[in-house]
Design a protein around this motif. Structure first.
Motif, PDB file in Angstrom:
ATOM      1  N   ASN A 124       0.795  -1.224   0.000  1.00 25.17           N
ATOM      2  CA  ASN A 124       0.000   0.000   0.000  1.00 25.17           C
ATOM      3  C   ASN A 124       0.832   1.281   0.000  1.00 25.17           C
ATOM      4  O   ASN A 124       0.344   2.350   0.349  1.00 25.17           O
ATOM      5  N   MET A 125       2.094   1.183  -0.436  1.00 21.70           N
ATOM      6  CA  MET A 125       2.978   2.355  -0.487  1.00 21.70           C
ATOM      7  C   MET A 125       4.136   2.076  -1.433  1.00 21.70           C
ATOM      8  O   MET A 125       4.489   0.913  -1.662  1.00 21.70           O
ATOM      9  N   LEU A 126       4.714   3.129  -1.965  1.00 21.16           N
ATOM     10  CA  LEU A 126       5.948   3.028  -2.736  1.00 21.16           C
ATOM     11  C   LEU A 126       7.079   3.625  -1.902  1.00 21.16           C
ATOM     12  O   LEU A 126       6.836   4.454  -1.026  1.00 21.16           O
ATOM     13  N   VAL A 127       8.307   3.216  -2.190  1.00 18.32           N
ATOM     14  CA  VAL A 127       9.490   3.822  -1.575  1.00 18.32           C
ATOM     15  C   VAL A 127      10.537   4.067  -2.656  1.00 18.32           C
ATOM     16  O   VAL A 127      10.477   3.474  -3.733  1.00 18.32           O
ATOM     17  N   ILE A 128      11.485   4.940  -2.347  1.00 15.03           N
ATOM     18  CA  ILE A 128      12.597   5.251  -3.244  1.00 15.03           C
ATOM     19  C   ILE A 128      13.864   4.663  -2.643  1.00 15.03           C
ATOM     20  O   ILE A 128      14.144   4.866  -1.462  1.00 15.03           O
ATOM     21  N   HIS A 129      14.634   3.973  -3.469  1.00 15.45           N
ATOM     22  CA  HIS A 129      15.920   3.443  -2.994  1.00 15.45           C
ATOM     23  C   HIS A 129      16.905   4.607  -2.935  1.00 15.45           C
ATOM     24  O   HIS A 129      17.235   5.202  -3.966  1.00 15.45           O
ATOM     25  N   ASN A 140      12.324   4.104   3.741  1.00 15.80           N
ATOM     26  CA  ASN A 140      12.537   3.949   2.301  1.00 15.80           C
ATOM     27  C   ASN A 140      13.699   2.999   2.034  1.00 15.80           C
ATOM     28  O   ASN A 140      13.599   2.093   1.201  1.00 15.80           O
ATOM     29  N   ALA A 141      14.810   3.185   2.744  1.00 20.18           N
ATOM     30  CA  ALA A 141      15.985   2.332   2.546  1.00 20.18           C
ATOM     31  C   ALA A 141      15.686   0.882   2.918  1.00 20.18           C
ATOM     32  O   ALA A 141      16.048  -0.046   2.185  1.00 20.18           O
ATOM     33  N   LYS A 142      15.009   0.679   4.022  1.00 17.15           N
ATOM     34  CA  LYS A 142      14.683  -0.674   4.487  1.00 17.15           C
ATOM     35  C   LYS A 142      13.826  -1.419   3.471  1.00 17.15           C
ATOM     36  O   LYS A 142      14.146  -2.545   3.068  1.00 17.15           O
ATOM     37  N   TYR A 143      12.734  -0.806   3.059  1.00 19.62           N
ATOM     38  CA  TYR A 143      11.802  -1.517   2.180  1.00 19.62           C
ATOM     39  C   TYR A 143      12.262  -1.568   0.730  1.00 19.62           C
ATOM     40  O   TYR A 143      11.882  -2.475  -0.007  1.00 19.62           O
ATOM     41  N   ALA A 144      13.104  -0.642   0.316  1.00 22.53           N
ATOM     42  CA  ALA A 144      13.662  -0.723  -1.039  1.00 22.53           C
ATOM     43  C   ALA A 144      14.509  -1.983  -1.189  1.00 22.53           C
ATOM     44  O   ALA A 144      14.622  -2.531  -2.284  1.00 22.53           O
TER      45      ALA A 144
END
Length: 111
Positions: free
Chosen positions: A31-36, A70-74
């Motif tokens: 349910n979300m996007l992240v940026i590496h 963001n870093a974790k989920y990327a």
């Protein structure tokens, strides 16, 4: 500097940002996007494309938690390279406060 996806993306996940990213640095959760942060080239083209105003430069104060997230989920979620459809109720979640508790750690479908 890098760009960071913040709380308002949760349950909105509009994905307009994905179609303009020249380096495909977006990763998709349920349910979300992240940026590496190591892949972002700081071009900034994604920020004005986000209808939820959920993308910010990491130079803004108070984004440490979101940069870590963001870093974790990327590193865990699949890369997304094509714009998909946002959730049917995305507009109703846009601007809702306190969505952090709604974040799903499950990966998205990827593209």
């Amino acid at each position: 500097m890098t760009y960071v996806v913040t709380e308002n993306c949760i349950k909105c996940k509009f994905q307009d940002c994905v179609s303009v990213c020249p380096v495909d640095c977006f990763y998709e959760g349920e349910n979300m996007l992240v940026i590496h942060p190591d892949e972002c080239i700081d071009c900034g083209v994604c920020e004005p494309e986000c209808p939820a105003d959920a993308i910010k430069p990491d130079t803004e104060p108070g984004l440490e938690e979101w940069l870590e997230l963001n870093a974790k989920y990327a590193d865990q979620w699949p890369n997304i390279t094509d714009q998909g459809e946002p959730p049917a109720d995305a507009e109703s979640w846009n601007g809702v406060e306190g969505k952090r508790a709604q974040l799903s750690e499950a990966p998205g479908a990827g593209a």
